[in-house]
Write an enzyme that holds these catalytic residues in place. Sequence first.
Site, PDB file in Angstrom:
ATOM      1  N   LYS A 276      -3.362   7.038  11.169  1.00  0.00           N
ATOM      2  CA  LYS A 276      -4.621   7.024  10.423  1.00  0.00           C
ATOM      3  C   LYS A 276      -5.606   8.008  11.037  1.00  0.00           C
ATOM      4  O   LYS A 276      -5.541   8.279  12.237  1.00  0.00           O
ATOM      5  CB  LYS A 276      -5.246   5.618  10.504  1.00  0.00           C
ATOM      6  CG  LYS A 276      -4.564   4.561   9.672  1.00  0.00           C
ATOM      7  CD  LYS A 276      -5.272   3.224   9.826  1.00  0.00           C
ATOM      8  CE  LYS A 276      -4.589   2.120   9.030  1.00  0.00           C
ATOM      9  NZ  LYS A 276      -4.601   2.313   7.560  1.00  0.00           N
ATOM     10  N   ARG A 350       3.399  -4.809   4.041  1.00  0.00           N
ATOM     11  CA  ARG A 350       4.394  -5.308   3.084  1.00  0.00           C
ATOM     12  C   ARG A 350       5.755  -5.494   3.747  1.00  0.00           C
ATOM     13  O   ARG A 350       6.558  -6.324   3.317  1.00  0.00           O
ATOM     14  CB  ARG A 350       4.467  -4.363   1.871  1.00  0.00           C
ATOM     15  CG  ARG A 350       4.980  -2.986   2.175  1.00  0.00           C
ATOM     16  CD  ARG A 350       4.599  -1.990   1.095  1.00  0.00           C
ATOM     17  NE  ARG A 350       3.180  -1.625   1.139  1.00  0.00           N
ATOM     18  CZ  ARG A 350       2.588  -0.813   0.266  1.00  0.00           C
ATOM     19  NH1 ARG A 350       3.285  -0.272  -0.724  1.00  0.00           N
ATOM     20  NH2 ARG A 350       1.313  -0.532   0.388  1.00  0.00           N
TER      21      ARG A 350
HETATM   22  N1  BES Z   1      -4.207  -2.361   6.836  1.00  0.00           N
HETATM   23  C1  BES Z   1      -4.174  -1.312   5.877  1.00  0.00           C
HETATM   24  C2  BES Z   1      -5.069  -1.585   4.667  1.00  0.00           C
HETATM   25  C3  BES Z   1      -6.553  -1.651   4.959  1.00  0.00           C
HETATM   26  C4  BES Z   1      -7.339  -0.523   4.924  1.00  0.00           C
HETATM   27  C5  BES Z   1      -7.145  -2.870   5.248  1.00  0.00           C
HETATM   28  C6  BES Z   1      -8.683  -0.589   5.198  1.00  0.00           C
HETATM   29  C7  BES Z   1      -8.504  -2.948   5.500  1.00  0.00           C
HETATM   30  C8  BES Z   1      -9.270  -1.800   5.488  1.00  0.00           C
HETATM   31  C9  BES Z   1      -2.749  -1.120   5.377  1.00  0.00           C
HETATM   32  O1  BES Z   1      -1.754  -1.358   6.310  1.00  0.00           O
HETATM   33  C10 BES Z   1      -2.622   0.315   4.980  1.00  0.00           C
HETATM   34  O2  BES Z   1      -2.702   1.136   5.838  1.00  0.00           O
HETATM   35  N2  BES Z   1      -2.414   0.554   3.688  1.00  0.00           N
HETATM   36  C11 BES Z   1      -2.294   1.875   3.190  1.00  0.00           C
HETATM   37  C12 BES Z   1      -1.101   1.896   2.270  1.00  0.00           C
HETATM   38  C13 BES Z   1      -0.666   3.279   1.873  1.00  0.00           C
HETATM   39  C14 BES Z   1      -0.100   4.021   3.065  1.00  0.00           C
HETATM   40  C15 BES Z   1       0.380   3.158   0.795  1.00  0.00           C
HETATM   41  C16 BES Z   1      -3.571   2.232   2.449  1.00  0.00           C
HETATM   42  O3  BES Z   1      -4.168   1.335   1.823  1.00  0.00           O
HETATM   43  O4  BES Z   1      -3.998   3.366   2.540  1.00  0.00           O
HETATM   44 MN    MN Z   2      -1.333   0.343   7.501  1.00  0.00          MN
END
Ligand code: BES
Ligand code: MN
Length: 500
Positions: A276, A350
């Site tokens: 990230k 997931r």
């Molecule tokens: N934990 C994150 C989602 C999230 C983002 C929760 C901001 C709370 C605040 C999750 O694991 C994630 O990174 N999701 C990605 C999925 C994508 C790579 C398909 C996302 O939402 O960008």
């Molecule tokens: Mn994630």
Amino acid sequence: MPDAVKVGFVPFSSAPRGVLVIFCDDTLKFGAATRKALGAAVNLVTRAAATSQFKGKSGSTLDILAPEGLKVSRLIAVGAGKLSGLKHSDFLKLGGAAAGKLRGNDAVTIMAELPDGPMKPDQAAAVAAGVRLRAYKFDRYKTKKKDGEEDAALRADISLAVGDVATARKAFASHAHTVDGVIMARELVNEPPNILYPEEFARRASQLRKLGVGVEILDVKAMTKLGMGALLGVAQGSTRPGRTVIMRWNGGKRGDQPVAFIGKGVCFDTGGISIKPAGSMEDMKGDMGGAACVVGLMHALAGRKAKLNVVGAIGLVENMPDGNAQRPGDIVTSMSGQTIEIINTDAEGRLVLADLLWYVAKKVKPKFIIDLATLTGAIMVALGTEYAGLFSNNDELAERLTKAGIATGERVWRMPLGPEYDKQIDSQFADMKNTGGRHGGSITAAQFLQRFVDGTPWAHLDIAGTAMGAPKSDINQSWSSGYGVRLLERLVAEYYEPKR
Ligand code: BES
Ligand code: MN
Ligand code: ZN
């Protein structure tokens, strides 16, 4: 530390000292017991209201210091707005609005009365619960207080004046366990990730044993034996090993089919190799909000000895990018036998849930499964921070969750599922891939999860927008909200427990 407020109940007739809190409607009317307590000072309130343009609107307050003719140091009037159709969540808010005006450790009396009469026991209990929820503060790691900050914290003994002390006390006894559960969930989410990693989280969950909850902890060896390749693929990039925790509360009849709750417990989500960006990455300490909710819920249900069988399951991992981390392109085999091509290691939630859903569907065979997960950023794009996303293969369960959401104020908004979305997660190399592209990101994530529930009635709550970082409210001033504990406690009490 988290909860220095004590709430008790006294009869209307007992003389208030310290701070007196009263409620009125939007015509500035007060109830009979309140008028009696005010005596001649009622004129003072009317004049002060006119001067400060206080109209009794819902949640508004009027603060009078050293009120002439009363033996109290402060008089706070809280507006309840229109009285018709006040919900449980409105009474919580009244308690929260009152507590928001309180400081320090003065004695406080809150008159649990509206203009149309004494609050019902359950309503007075909700006001008391609102006070405690509002008073919660996470300051464990602050070693220095700013000037005057000591006084700013609420450490009061608060008395609710009610018509019938015994029934109000009884009603609050069960609400108090829910408040404890919410605060427990908030604590877990607020804790920093160097302190709260999978093993430590499991240790804290195991403290539920004190309440009679059976707690089973699966370590990496046990999960390997079960074939949880999806969860373990995420966990392998961290030096801190993953854990699965299974909690069982058997308050129902022996052999009664349990209900089941599953939580995403990513103690920190760096994104893994698909790392990230740095901005706000610290928020990803809260990526275990689903698991925190399940632990808080088990605490609430066991605390009040709920009359049903409940299973809680949480998948605890850290998503880190070390030399052993999984790569985009890897193919993992889930416990269900279905294979998953990893496209983006940041779509890890997931993967954790896939193995837990399958485990619970197959080993527990529950009435239903509800999973909670801070799963996608996309749900915040769709719904903001007011509603959690609800996805379900079962209309009745979805309907009940929606109703419980309205009553508690922890609202959910139903989103679609459907085979049309499947093609977005089909893979050219495995049974599926772990991301579905830019469009409908929350839906394709839910569609992925559905492949692991084996037909069990199921609902998925995407709580990425509601579990943490939501704006402060009347009943929560902390970064984390403890979202879901009150919602699911209500769902269970309303629909799945014999009536008390
Ligand atoms: N934990 C994150 C989602 C999230 C983002 C929760 C901001 C709370 C605040 C999750 O694991 C994630 O990174 N999701 C990605 C999925 C994508 C790579 C398909 C996302 O939402 O960008
Ligand atoms: Mn994630
Ligand atoms: Zn995540």
